[in-house]
Scaffold this motif. Structure first.
Motif, PDB file in Angstrom:
ATOM      1  N   THR A   1       5.040  -8.171 -17.200  1.00 50.70           N
ATOM      2  CA  THR A   1       4.843  -9.536 -16.738  1.00 50.70           C
ATOM      3  C   THR A   1       3.968  -9.549 -15.493  1.00 50.70           C
ATOM      4  OG1 THR A   1       6.920  -9.387 -15.496  1.00 50.70           O
ATOM      5  CG2 THR A   1       7.019 -10.352 -17.710  1.00 50.70           C
ATOM      6  N   PHE A   2       3.055 -10.518 -15.423  1.00 49.95           N
ATOM      7  CA  PHE A   2       2.066 -10.542 -14.352  1.00 49.95           C
ATOM      8  C   PHE A   2       1.840 -11.959 -13.849  1.00 49.95           C
ATOM      9  CE2 PHE A   2       0.886  -7.459 -17.652  1.00 49.95           C
ATOM     10  CZ  PHE A   2       0.953  -6.271 -16.949  1.00 49.95           C
ATOM     11  N   MET A   3       1.509 -12.076 -12.579  1.00 52.54           N
ATOM     12  CA  MET A   3       0.950 -13.313 -12.055  1.00 52.54           C
ATOM     13  C   MET A   3      -0.535 -13.343 -12.396  1.00 52.54           C
ATOM     14  SD  MET A   3       2.609 -13.902  -8.275  1.00 52.54           S
ATOM     15  CE  MET A   3       1.719 -12.521  -7.562  1.00 52.54           C
ATOM     16  N   PHE A   4      -1.046 -14.507 -12.744  1.00 48.14           N
ATOM     17  CA  PHE A   4      -2.482 -14.620 -13.003  1.00 48.14           C
ATOM     18  C   PHE A   4      -3.269 -14.176 -11.780  1.00 48.14           C
ATOM     19  CE2 PHE A   4      -6.347 -17.159 -12.375  1.00 48.14           C
ATOM     20  CZ  PHE A   4      -7.096 -16.680 -13.434  1.00 48.14           C
ATOM     21  N   SER A   5      -4.257 -13.323 -12.030  1.00 47.55           N
ATOM     22  CA  SER A   5      -5.112 -12.810 -10.964  1.00 47.55           C
ATOM     23  C   SER A   5      -6.562 -13.119 -11.325  1.00 47.55           C
ATOM     24  CB  SER A   5      -4.922 -11.293 -10.813  1.00 47.55           C
ATOM     25  OG  SER A   5      -5.783 -10.757  -9.833  1.00 47.55           O
ATOM     26  N   PRO A   6      -7.220 -14.025 -10.609  1.00 47.74           N
ATOM     27  CA  PRO A   6      -8.602 -14.390 -10.964  1.00 47.74           C
ATOM     28  C   PRO A   6      -9.552 -13.212 -10.818  1.00 47.74           C
ATOM     29  CG  PRO A   6      -7.992 -15.343  -8.846  1.00 47.74           C
ATOM     30  CD  PRO A   6      -6.744 -14.752  -9.414  1.00 47.74           C
ATOM     31  N   ARG A   7     -10.315 -12.953 -11.867  1.00 46.49           N
ATOM     32  CA  ARG A   7     -11.293 -11.883 -11.864  1.00 46.49           C
ATOM     33  C   ARG A   7     -12.688 -12.468 -11.817  1.00 46.49           C
ATOM     34  NH1 ARG A   7      -9.985  -7.634 -10.080  1.00 46.49           N
ATOM     35  NH2 ARG A   7      -9.175  -9.274  -8.774  1.00 46.49           N
TER      36      ARG A   7
ATOM     37  N   VAL B   1      -8.236  -4.893 -13.719  1.00 45.02           N
ATOM     38  CA  VAL B   1      -7.596  -5.994 -14.438  1.00 45.02           C
ATOM     39  C   VAL B   1      -6.977  -6.997 -13.468  1.00 45.02           C
ATOM     40  CG1 VAL B   1      -5.706  -6.584 -16.013  1.00 45.02           C
ATOM     41  CG2 VAL B   1      -7.213  -4.669 -16.529  1.00 45.02           C
ATOM     42  N   ARG B   2      -6.423  -6.513 -12.356  1.00 43.66           N
ATOM     43  CA  ARG B   2      -5.805  -7.396 -11.368  1.00 43.66           C
ATOM     44  C   ARG B   2      -6.277  -7.024  -9.963  1.00 43.66           C
ATOM     45  NH1 ARG B   2      -2.612  -7.028 -15.511  1.00 43.66           N
ATOM     46  NH2 ARG B   2      -2.063  -4.882 -15.061  1.00 43.66           N
ATOM     47  N   ASP B   3      -6.262  -8.020  -9.094  1.00 42.77           N
ATOM     48  CA  ASP B   3      -6.733  -7.812  -7.728  1.00 42.77           C
ATOM     49  C   ASP B   3      -5.901  -6.768  -7.002  1.00 42.77           C
ATOM     50  OD1 ASP B   3      -8.379  -8.736  -5.336  1.00 42.77           O
ATOM     51  OD2 ASP B   3      -6.357  -9.151  -4.605  1.00 42.77           O
ATOM     52  N   LYS B   4      -4.592  -6.735  -7.289  1.00 46.13           N
ATOM     53  CA  LYS B   4      -3.713  -5.787  -6.611  1.00 46.13           C
ATOM     54  C   LYS B   4      -4.162  -4.351  -6.848  1.00 46.13           C
ATOM     55  CE  LYS B   4       1.182  -4.622  -6.082  1.00 46.13           C
ATOM     56  NZ  LYS B   4       2.568  -4.912  -6.541  1.00 46.13           N
ATOM     57  N   ALA B   5      -4.603  -4.055  -8.081  1.00 49.55           N
ATOM     58  CA  ALA B   5      -5.086  -2.705  -8.401  1.00 49.55           C
ATOM     59  C   ALA B   5      -6.324  -2.368  -7.585  1.00 49.55           C
ATOM     60  CB  ALA B   5      -5.376  -2.592  -9.890  1.00 49.55           C
ATOM     61  N   GLU B   6      -7.241  -3.335  -7.445  1.00 50.85           N
ATOM     62  CA  GLU B   6      -8.454  -3.094  -6.664  1.00 50.85           C
ATOM     63  C   GLU B   6      -8.122  -2.834  -5.203  1.00 50.85           C
ATOM     64  OE1 GLU B   6     -11.650  -5.780  -6.989  1.00 50.85           O
ATOM     65  OE2 GLU B   6     -11.948  -5.466  -9.143  1.00 50.85           O
ATOM     66  N   GLN B   7      -7.189  -3.602  -4.647  1.00 56.16           N
ATOM     67  CA  GLN B   7      -6.840  -3.414  -3.242  1.00 56.16           C
ATOM     68  C   GLN B   7      -6.217  -2.039  -3.005  1.00 56.16           C
ATOM     69  OE1 GLN B   7      -8.028  -5.496  -1.023  1.00 56.16           O
ATOM     70  NE2 GLN B   7      -8.841  -6.583  -2.800  1.00 56.16           N
ATOM     71  N   LYS B   8      -5.435  -1.558  -3.970  1.00 52.06           N
ATOM     72  CA  LYS B   8      -4.875  -0.211  -3.860  1.00 52.06           C
ATOM     73  C   LYS B   8      -5.991   0.838  -3.826  1.00 52.06           C
ATOM     74  CE  LYS B   8      -0.336  -0.908  -6.012  1.00 52.06           C
ATOM     75  NZ  LYS B   8       0.535  -0.524  -7.161  1.00 52.06           N
ATOM     76  N   VAL B   9      -7.008   0.624  -4.663  1.00 53.82           N
ATOM     77  CA  VAL B   9      -8.127   1.572  -4.694  1.00 53.82           C
ATOM     78  C   VAL B   9      -8.852   1.578  -3.359  1.00 53.82           C
ATOM     79  CG1 VAL B   9     -10.379   2.061  -5.717  1.00 53.82           C
ATOM     80  CG2 VAL B   9      -8.456   1.472  -7.186  1.00 53.82           C
ATOM     81  N   PHE B  10      -9.155   0.398  -2.818  1.00 53.24           N
ATOM     82  CA  PHE B  10      -9.851   0.340  -1.531  1.00 53.24           C
ATOM     83  C   PHE B  10      -9.035   1.030  -0.437  1.00 53.24           C
ATOM     84  CE2 PHE B  10     -12.118  -3.597  -3.230  1.00 53.24           C
ATOM     85  CZ  PHE B  10     -13.309  -2.911  -3.423  1.00 53.24           C
ATOM     86  N   GLY B  11      -7.721   0.851  -0.472  1.00 49.96           N
ATOM     87  CA  GLY B  11      -6.873   1.533   0.490  1.00 49.96           C
ATOM     88  C   GLY B  11      -6.946   3.039   0.357  1.00 49.96           C
ATOM     89  N   PHE B  12      -6.972   3.519  -0.883  1.00 48.63           N
ATOM     90  CA  PHE B  12      -7.042   4.961  -1.125  1.00 48.63           C
ATOM     91  C   PHE B  12      -8.399   5.521  -0.688  1.00 48.63           C
ATOM     92  CE2 PHE B  12      -7.550   8.713  -3.959  1.00 48.63           C
ATOM     93  CZ  PHE B  12      -6.446   9.428  -3.523  1.00 48.63           C
ATOM     94  N   LEU B  13      -9.476   4.763  -0.914  1.00 50.16           N
ATOM     95  CA  LEU B  13     -10.795   5.218  -0.485  1.00 50.16           C
ATOM     96  C   LEU B  13     -10.848   5.357   1.034  1.00 50.16           C
ATOM     97  CD1 LEU B  13     -13.275   3.235  -2.780  1.00 50.16           C
ATOM     98  CD2 LEU B  13     -12.231   5.475  -3.140  1.00 50.16           C
ATOM     99  N   GLY B  14     -10.119   4.502   1.737  1.00 53.42           N
ATOM    100  CA  GLY B  14     -10.036   4.644   3.192  1.00 53.42           C
ATOM    101  C   GLY B  14      -9.370   5.950   3.589  1.00 53.42           C
ATOM    102  N   ARG B  15      -8.338   6.337   2.846  1.00 57.94           N
ATOM    103  CA  ARG B  15      -7.674   7.625   3.119  1.00 57.94           C
ATOM    104  C   ARG B  15      -8.630   8.787   2.873  1.00 57.94           C
ATOM    105  NH1 ARG B  15      -2.582   8.290  -0.411  1.00 57.94           N
ATOM    106  NH2 ARG B  15      -2.671  10.360   0.589  1.00 57.94           N
ATOM    107  N   LEU B  16      -9.493   8.643   1.867  1.00 57.28           N
ATOM    108  CA  LEU B  16     -10.419   9.729   1.546  1.00 57.28           C
ATOM    109  C   LEU B  16     -11.455   9.940   2.651  1.00 57.28           C
ATOM    110  CD1 LEU B  16     -11.082   9.268  -2.287  1.00 57.28           C
ATOM    111  CD2 LEU B  16      -9.486  10.811  -1.130  1.00 57.28           C
ATOM    112  N   ARG B  17     -11.706   8.899   3.438  1.00 56.22           N
ATOM    113  CA  ARG B  17     -12.632   9.064   4.565  1.00 56.22           C
ATOM    114  C   ARG B  17     -12.092  10.122   5.533  1.00 56.22           C
ATOM    115  NH1 ARG B  17     -12.877   4.202   6.055  1.00 56.22           N
ATOM    116  NH2 ARG B  17     -14.970   3.594   5.384  1.00 56.22           N
TER     117      ARG B  17
END
Length: 440
Positions: free
Chosen positions: A337-343, A53-69
């Protein structure tokens, strides 16, 4: 050569209640294989359930996938999987496959029913899996689930969304609306009630459009009446409601069905009619305000919560001022409340006049300050009142639960009241919770 039989699993969930419910299905599938939950470092299978839904969530996922490496390097036999809204997008799934080759299973939102066979392919044949379906299967509804709580449970009533708000990626990753039958929903809730669950939350991207795709077209109000008759059930919640689809029958159900909680989550998103039109929300601020008035007239103690986005493309200072004015006028109990995040893939991401992040952040802070003040004022009005609280767990020396209006309450008592609905005299109020003593 086959990999060792996995014994423990760990699930990392990002996003909404729909994702939490999907994670319960994943846990149910793994538990049926004889596996037990464990910490990340002790797990033989790790699954990441994602939000986009928001870019911040995606960036958290990518960070976690790096930990899984690092986890994979330390233990090559660990099976790593990812699913959910992020990976339902083909371009994102392909990016994950290329950038994170240590991920063994990459699936989307629609094919959890195949999880068992995907695990077998990885464990027995050492094959990586990248498989995305375009439509959810009915078979998934029959999958086992390992519920997180003991007294409250999520129950899906429909999947997907037909609204296509200009900023939202959900219809593209969750698909078009698909409702479960009233009978299937009630049967699931009857089993939950027999197992001791006291409260269910009916889940859908838009619960108010429930049943439009079914042959008899049962509406959401009729479903509430149908579920209300389940013996042993004390409370019924639901989310999320789209303001455009709230009708008088739903208002009457809230007013007349004792088990239906006095709380509605009703996303406003913006207080400016111009911005609402650009968002493709399908209602005006005046319509929304009138709807809130109807709900409060029918259910005087109802709590109204909401979602609001600031910094939508082209939002002027006047547009934002109208949102602030709407918040002051309506006085929500709380707001996400959220800042608009372009998807990528949504019309709003291609709109002109994208606002600077600094300006969006300033507006968000101003909105949060206004809403937090209102939330505290409304909570302070409850000091001295008696509230019925369903107690979920112990929290330090206190017990924690929620009122029918979804207020979080910490309860002082000498007895173990976990799993009970008790009367609590409210003695203190904060912005996000209440404190009180149990009335004997």
């Amino acid at each position: 050569m086959k990999q060792p039989k996995p014994l423990h699993y760990h699930i990392k969930t990002y996003g909404c209640q729909m994702n939490e419910r999907d994670s319960e299905t994943i846990a149910g599938v793994l538990a049926k294989r004889g596996m037990k939950p464990a910490s990340l470092s002790q797990a033989d299978v790790v699954f990441v359930n994602t939000c986009t839904v928001r870019d911040k969530a995606e960036q958290k996922v990518f960070g976690f996938l790096g930990r899984l490496r690092e986890l994979k390097e330390a233990n090559p036999n660990v099976v790593l999987g990812i699913c959910g809204c992020m990976t339902q997008q083909e371009a994102v799934a392909a990016k994950i496959k290329a950038r994170f080759p240590h991920m063994d299973i990459i699936i989307g939102t629609h094919n959890l029913e195949q999880l068992d066979s995907y695990l077998d392919r990885v464990l027995n044949k050492r094959q990586r899996v990248l498989e995305l379906w375009q439509q959810r299967s009915d078979a998934e509804i029959q999958l086992p689930a390992r519920r997180v709580g003991k007294y409250k449970a999520f129950v899906n009533i429909n999947y997907g969304c037909n609204n296509f708000c200009s900023y939202c990626i959900v219809p593209h990753v969750r698909g078009r609306e698909k409702s479960r039958t009233p009978q299937a929903i009630r049967e699931e809730i009857e089993v939950l009630a027999a197992e001791g669950y006291l409260e269910v939350t009916l889940l859908g991207q838009n619960v108010n459009s429930y049943g439009k795709d079914l042959p008899q077209q049962p509406d959401f109000a009729s479903l509430l009446n149908h579920v209300h008759a389940v013996d042993g059930l004390e409370r019924i919640r639901f989310m999320t409601s789209h303001p455009r689809d709230v009708n008088q029958r739903l208002v009457e159900a809230l007013a007349t069905l004792p088990k239906v909680c006095s709380h509605v989550h009703l996303p406003l998103q913006a207080g400016s009619n111009r911005i609402l039109e650009l968002m493709n929300r399908g209602y005006t601020r005046e319509h929304f305000t009138n709807l809130v008035e109807q709900l409060r007239k029918a259910v005087p103690d109802i709590a109204i919560t909401t979602d609001i986005i600031v910094g939508f493309p082209g939002e002027t200072e006047d547009d934002f001022a109208q949102t602030l004015a709407a918040v002051e006028e309506i006085r929500f109990d709380s707001a996400f409340t959220f800042m608009f995040s372009p998807r990528s893939g949504t019309p709003a991401a291609r709109m002109d006049d994208q606002l600077p992040v600094a300006e969006k952040r300033r507006r968000l802070q101003q909105l949060m300050e206004a809403q937090n003040r209102i939330s505290l004022e409304l909570n302070q009005q409850l000091v001295g009142t008696t509230q019925r609280v369903l107690v979920e767990e112990k929290a330090g020396k206190l017990f924690k639960g929620r009122t029918s209006s979804n207020k979080l309450v910490f309860v002082e008592t000498d007895q173990d009241i976990t799993g009970s609905t008790v009367r609590v005299n409210i003695t203190e109020a904060g912005t996000w919770n209440l404190t009180g003593r149990r009335e004997e």
